[in-house]
Scaffold this active site. Structure first.
Site, PDB file in Angstrom:
ATOM      1  CG  HIS A  18      -5.509  -5.843   3.754  1.00 47.91           C
ATOM      2  ND1 HIS A  18      -6.534  -5.902   4.667  1.00 47.91           N
ATOM      3  CD2 HIS A  18      -4.464  -6.504   4.319  1.00 47.91           C
ATOM      4  CE1 HIS A  18      -6.135  -6.586   5.736  1.00 47.91           C
ATOM      5  NE2 HIS A  18      -4.885  -6.950   5.551  1.00 47.91           N
ATOM      6  CE  LYS A  42     -16.832 -23.220  13.885  1.00 55.49           C
ATOM      7  NZ  LYS A  42     -17.080 -23.378  12.532  1.00 55.49           N
ATOM      8  NE  ARG A  91       1.081  -4.393   8.906  1.00 58.21           N
ATOM      9  CZ  ARG A  91       0.172  -5.271   9.292  1.00 58.21           C
ATOM     10  NH1 ARG A  91      -1.035  -4.858   9.588  1.00 58.21           N
ATOM     11  NH2 ARG A  91       0.475  -6.529   9.403  1.00 58.21           N
ATOM     12  CB  SER A 129      -7.815  -7.063  10.075  1.00 56.06           C
ATOM     13  OG  SER A 129      -7.529  -7.082   8.706  1.00 56.06           O
TER      14      SER A 129
HETATM   15  P1  ADP Z   1      -3.608  -7.955   9.301  1.00 53.31           P
HETATM   16  O1  ADP Z   1      -4.547  -8.740  10.147  1.00 53.31           O
HETATM   17  O2  ADP Z   1      -2.317  -7.655   9.984  1.00 53.31           O
HETATM   18  O3  ADP Z   1      -4.245  -6.742   8.692  1.00 53.31           O
HETATM   19  P2  ADP Z   1      -3.448  -9.918   7.069  1.00 53.31           P
HETATM   20  O4  ADP Z   1      -3.022 -11.292   7.389  1.00 53.31           O
HETATM   21  O5  ADP Z   1      -4.842  -9.810   6.599  1.00 53.31           O
HETATM   22  O6  ADP Z   1      -3.115  -8.931   8.218  1.00 53.31           O
HETATM   23  O7  ADP Z   1      -2.455  -9.249   6.041  1.00 53.31           O
HETATM   24  C1  ADP Z   1      -2.256  -9.670   4.742  1.00 53.31           C
HETATM   25  C2  ADP Z   1      -1.104  -8.914   4.139  1.00 53.31           C
HETATM   26  O8  ADP Z   1      -1.399  -7.518   4.099  1.00 53.31           O
HETATM   27  C3  ADP Z   1       0.229  -9.017   4.894  1.00 53.31           C
HETATM   28  O9  ADP Z   1       1.250  -9.059   3.926  1.00 53.31           O
HETATM   29  C4  ADP Z   1       0.314  -7.735   5.659  1.00 53.31           C
HETATM   30  O10 ADP Z   1       1.652  -7.371   5.883  1.00 53.31           O
HETATM   31  C5  ADP Z   1      -0.343  -6.803   4.678  1.00 53.31           C
HETATM   32  N1  ADP Z   1      -0.921  -5.655   5.350  1.00 53.31           N
HETATM   33  C6  ADP Z   1      -1.841  -5.646   6.322  1.00 53.31           C
HETATM   34  N2  ADP Z   1      -2.143  -4.387   6.698  1.00 53.31           N
HETATM   35  C7  ADP Z   1      -1.355  -3.574   5.928  1.00 53.31           C
HETATM   36  C8  ADP Z   1      -1.174  -2.153   5.854  1.00 53.31           C
HETATM   37  N3  ADP Z   1      -1.831  -1.330   6.651  1.00 53.31           N
HETATM   38  N4  ADP Z   1      -0.300  -1.684   4.931  1.00 53.31           N
HETATM   39  C9  ADP Z   1       0.396  -2.534   4.152  1.00 53.31           C
HETATM   40  N5  ADP Z   1       0.278  -3.870   4.176  1.00 53.31           N
HETATM   41  C10 ADP Z   1      -0.581  -4.382   5.061  1.00 53.31           C
END
Ligand code: ADP
Length: 161
Positions: A18, A42, A91, A129
């Site tokens: 992120h 939740k 990704r 995550s």
């Molecule tokens: P996640 O639970 O999959 O980590 P989020 O909903 O928190 O996802 O992701 C928010 C944004 O960050 C999305 O656009 C997702 O594609 C991007 N993202 C998540 N992990 C990565 C990563 N490892 N590299 C690049 N972008 C990411």
């Protein structure tokens, strides 16, 4: 022209993947709003306040980045805050279908809103995550996946479960 972009996500918790996307977006746009989904169901491991705090501690120093919690439609929220783009990380091909659908739906709801995809950094293409939570719940080493300043809090949350 002043360009505002939204980087939306759950950030439950924020990972180095992120951080990479947000940092790169902050170099491409004038203003970046990191929109943290307020999940009412939740299913999250960290409250919205905790997730915002983690983000503030890791990317709060970037001058053109704001971190906010938001509920409801992204297309509407973008209109309210004057954003003309959504920035998402891609990704793998598996991200593509869902993201493509969301981008088209958002554009239909808000024709002034475009979606920009940044390819994930090669070293973070596998990172999410959920993977972090999974590893932490088995007591594994998550130090290569999350920012150092929040590492202990994430680790402790899972070790106490
Ligand atoms: P996640 O639970 O999959 O980590 P989020 O909903 O928190 O996802 O992701 C928010 C944004 O960050 C999305 O656009 C997702 O594609 C991007 N993202 C998540 N992990 C990565 C990563 N490892 N590299 C690049 N972008 C990411």
């Amino acid at each position: 022209m002043h360009r505002t972009v939204i980087c939306p996500g759950s950030f439950d918790p924020v990972t180095l993947g992120h951080i990479d996307i947000i940092t790169r977006a902050s170099q491409l746009f004038d203003r970046v709003i990191v929109g943290v989904f307020v999940n009412r169901d939740k299913t999250v491991s960290f409250s919205v306040e905790e997730r915002i705090d983690f983000l503030n501690r890791t990317i709060g120093h970037l001058p053109n980045v704001e971190i906010v919690g938001f509920e409801g439609l992204l297309a509407e929220y973008a209109r309210e805050c004057g954003a003309t783009a959504v920035c998402k990380g891609l990704r793998a091909v598996s991200d593509f279908e869902y993201e493509f659908q969301m981008a088209l739906a958002n554009r239909k709801l808000n024709p002034d809103l475009d979606t920009v995809f940044l390819t994930a950094d090669a070293q973070y293409t596998y990172l999410s995550s959920s993977i972090v939570k999974n590893i932490a719940s088995f007591g594994g080493d998550i130090s290569g996946f999350v920012p150092a300043c929040i590492h202990d809090e994430i680790k402790n949350r899972f070790s106490s479960q």
